[in-house]
Design an enzyme around this catalytic site. Structure first.
Site, short mmCIF file in Angstrom:
data_model
loop_
_atom_site.label_atom_id
_atom_site.label_comp_id
_atom_site.label_asym_id
_atom_site.label_seq_id
_atom_site.Cartn_x
_atom_site.Cartn_y
_atom_site.Cartn_z
N HIS A 1 0.83 -1.21 0.00
CA HIS A 1 0.00 0.00 0.00
C HIS A 1 0.87 1.26 0.00
O HIS A 1 0.45 2.31 0.51
CB HIS A 1 -0.95 0.02 1.21
CG HIS A 1 -1.80 -1.19 1.34
ND1 HIS A 1 -2.98 -1.36 0.66
CD2 HIS A 1 -1.62 -2.33 2.07
CE1 HIS A 1 -3.52 -2.53 0.97
NE2 HIS A 1 -2.70 -3.14 1.81
N LYS B 1 16.86 20.49 -12.86
CA LYS B 1 16.08 19.27 -13.00
C LYS B 1 16.87 18.17 -13.72
O LYS B 1 17.58 18.40 -14.68
CB LYS B 1 14.79 19.53 -13.77
CG LYS B 1 13.76 20.35 -13.03
CD LYS B 1 13.25 19.64 -11.77
CE LYS B 1 12.51 18.35 -12.06
NZ LYS B 1 11.25 18.57 -12.82
N SER C 1 15.18 19.85 -17.86
CA SER C 1 14.04 20.75 -18.05
C SER C 1 14.46 21.92 -18.93
O SER C 1 15.57 22.44 -18.81
CB SER C 1 13.56 21.27 -16.69
OG SER C 1 12.68 22.36 -16.86
N GLU D 1 9.94 7.00 -17.30
CA GLU D 1 8.60 7.53 -17.57
C GLU D 1 8.11 7.08 -18.94
O GLU D 1 6.93 6.76 -19.12
CB GLU D 1 8.63 9.05 -17.48
CG GLU D 1 8.86 9.54 -16.05
CD GLU D 1 8.94 11.06 -15.96
OE1 GLU D 1 8.61 11.75 -16.95
OE2 GLU D 1 9.36 11.56 -14.90
#
Length: 474
Positions: free
Chosen positions: A165, A292, A286, A299
């Protein structure tokens, strides 16, 4: 209709019956050469086997067979050298046949198609293509599993939280987490092998739908093309695309497994977790925020699973409403097939590179372990003292509640405080406040004890060695 249009209709493999030319938009809509041209090699292999079978049953002479084989060799060379010229061809079958006739003449070249339909031809081509390309997918999955095993062996002593969880649950080994995915992909390879085994039957010699009237030797065709046997029913042979649906489902399942893996690593790579660092080679930045570093490899892997699932849905929707035998709807089977294959190859290559180059931070993994994770160990401690598990679970919960009340960890509770909850607590309770011991207690097969990790690696390494041997033999 113009003479030019009549001429073009005559060039179609089916043009003799028609008196009007095909609408230009319909011609474009109907063509599949833009994507099925990648079947050129297997299409030629099927034709080579077929002309040999024609010679066996006396439909072409040995001399004619030799000329056709020579012509097909030239067609193959043109494709291989990127010199094949597509001239408005409808599909790969008509392109290869058209070029063969240009090389050796219509009279002999036109004999190659006797008794054969594009229906059984394409069904054969796709099976041959799938069988060949599956070797690459299997090899990449085995390579990924090999990386998992290598890291698991070298990083066996790294401890980290296991989660349920998305909450910290119990201490585990980093290697145990790695191997959980190794087994996923081991199982995916065996599933792919099952699909290959089922689809590895030869449809060639089934004609358009009713079979072949020239007593073609289908067993010979199957052996020539490396199939384990022949399709038992000609209607089934030209319409069956179950193996494509199975592959696309398999691909969506592989994509789902990698999506889960990527999601784990995306979390572990955040500063909030800090368990791993993804190598720069598999990250991007970025356009606005200079600081970044985005793990776009992971992803994109996670995102590609949606594409793979979509391809699976596409073929199922195509198949669901079709009547029996061949329908032109089945032309829609190849683009999802080719796309899923290409997507999986790219995904697997990026996944291998990402895993092989990432850095795992042992100290950060260990520091994420927290004393509350010993709660289950408290229950097990009491069980070993003779307490029924449900009662032990209740007492362990009370230990957690007491620690929260006292604003301390459960490991900081005194023996006197523990005894206030149960007289079964003794001095030896302090021995369970050790993460290595906590992990090591799971000795049962499949658990996270060190010996089990070693056993898992050994089992997988045997399978990897066997699989690599098979791949080199192919």
């Amino acid at each position: 209709m113009s003479e030019n249009n009549n001429s073009k209709m005559g060039e179609k493999l089916w043009g003799g019956r028609f008196s009007e030319g095909l609408s230009p938009v319909m011609d474009t809509f109907n063509r599949s050469i833009t994507f099925d041209k990648q079947l050129w090699d297997v299409d030629i292999k099927g034709s080579i086997a077929y002309v040999k079978a024609l010679e066996k049953c006396g439909l072409v002479s040995e001399e004619e067979k030799s000329k056709i084989l020579s012509g097909l060799a030239q067609v193959s060379e043109e494709w291989a050298s990127n010199n094949f010229e597509i001239k408005g061809d409808e599909d790969i079958h008509s392109a290869n046949e058209r070029r063969l006739k240009e090389i050796i003449g219509n009279e002999i070249g036109g004999k190659l198609h006797v008794g054969r339909s594009r229906n059984d031809q394409v069904a054969t081509d796709v099976r041959l293509w799938f069988r060949e390309q599956s070797v690459i997918l299997k090899s990449l999955l085995v390579s990924f599993t090999k990386i998992c095993c290598k890291r698991a062996k070298n990083e066996i002593d790294i401890l980290m939280p296991g989660y349920t969880h998305l909450q910290r649950a119990q201490a585990i080994r980093w290697s145990h987490w790695l191997l959980s995915y190794a087994w996923y992909f081991h199982n995916d390879v065996t599933k792919l092998e099952d699909i290959i085994s089922r689809m590895n039957v030869c449809p060639l010699g089934s004609g358009a739908l009713a079979g072949n009237p020239f007593n073609i030797d289908r067993d010979f065709l199957a052996k020539e093309l490396g199939f384990s046997g022949c399709t038992p029913n000609s209607l089934l042979a030209v319409s069956d695309r179950d193996f494509i649906a199975e592959f696309l489902f398999w691909g969506s399942l592989v994509g789902t497994h990698f999506s889960k893996w990527a999601e784990d690593l995306l979390l572990y790579s955040t500063k909030e977790f800090g368990f791993v660092t993804i190598a720069d080679a598999f990250c991007t930045g970025s356009s606005l925020m200079p600081q970044k570093k985005n793990a776009d490899s992971l992803e994109l892997i996670r995102g590609k699973s949606g594409r793979l699932i979509g391809n699976c849905m596409a073929i199922l929707v195509v198949l669901k409403g079709l009547p029996s035998t061949f329908n032109k709807d089945l032309q829609e089977d190849k683009e999802p097939l080719f796309d899923s294959y290409k997507t999986l190859v790219e995904l697997l290559q990026v996944a291998c590179g990402t895993l092989e180059t990432l850095t795992v931070h042992k100290d950060h993994c260990f520091s994420a372990l927290s004393p509350d994770m010993f709660a289950t160990d408290v229950a097990y401690y009491l069980v070993r003292k003779g307490v029924a598990f449900r009662e032990a679970h209740k007492i362990a919960g009370e230990v957690v509640a007491l620690a929260e009340k006292e604003k301390c960890t459960i490991t900081e509770l005194t023996l006197l405080q523990l005894k206030s909850l149960s007289n079964h607590f003794e001095e030896d309770v302090s021995s369970i406040w050790n993460y290595e011991s906590s992990v090591q207690q799971y000795q049962a097969f499949g658990g996270t004890a060190r010996e089990n990790i070693i056993t898992q690696v050994q089992q997988l390494e045997i399978w990897i060695s066997y699989s690599e041997t098979l791949t080199t033999q192919v």
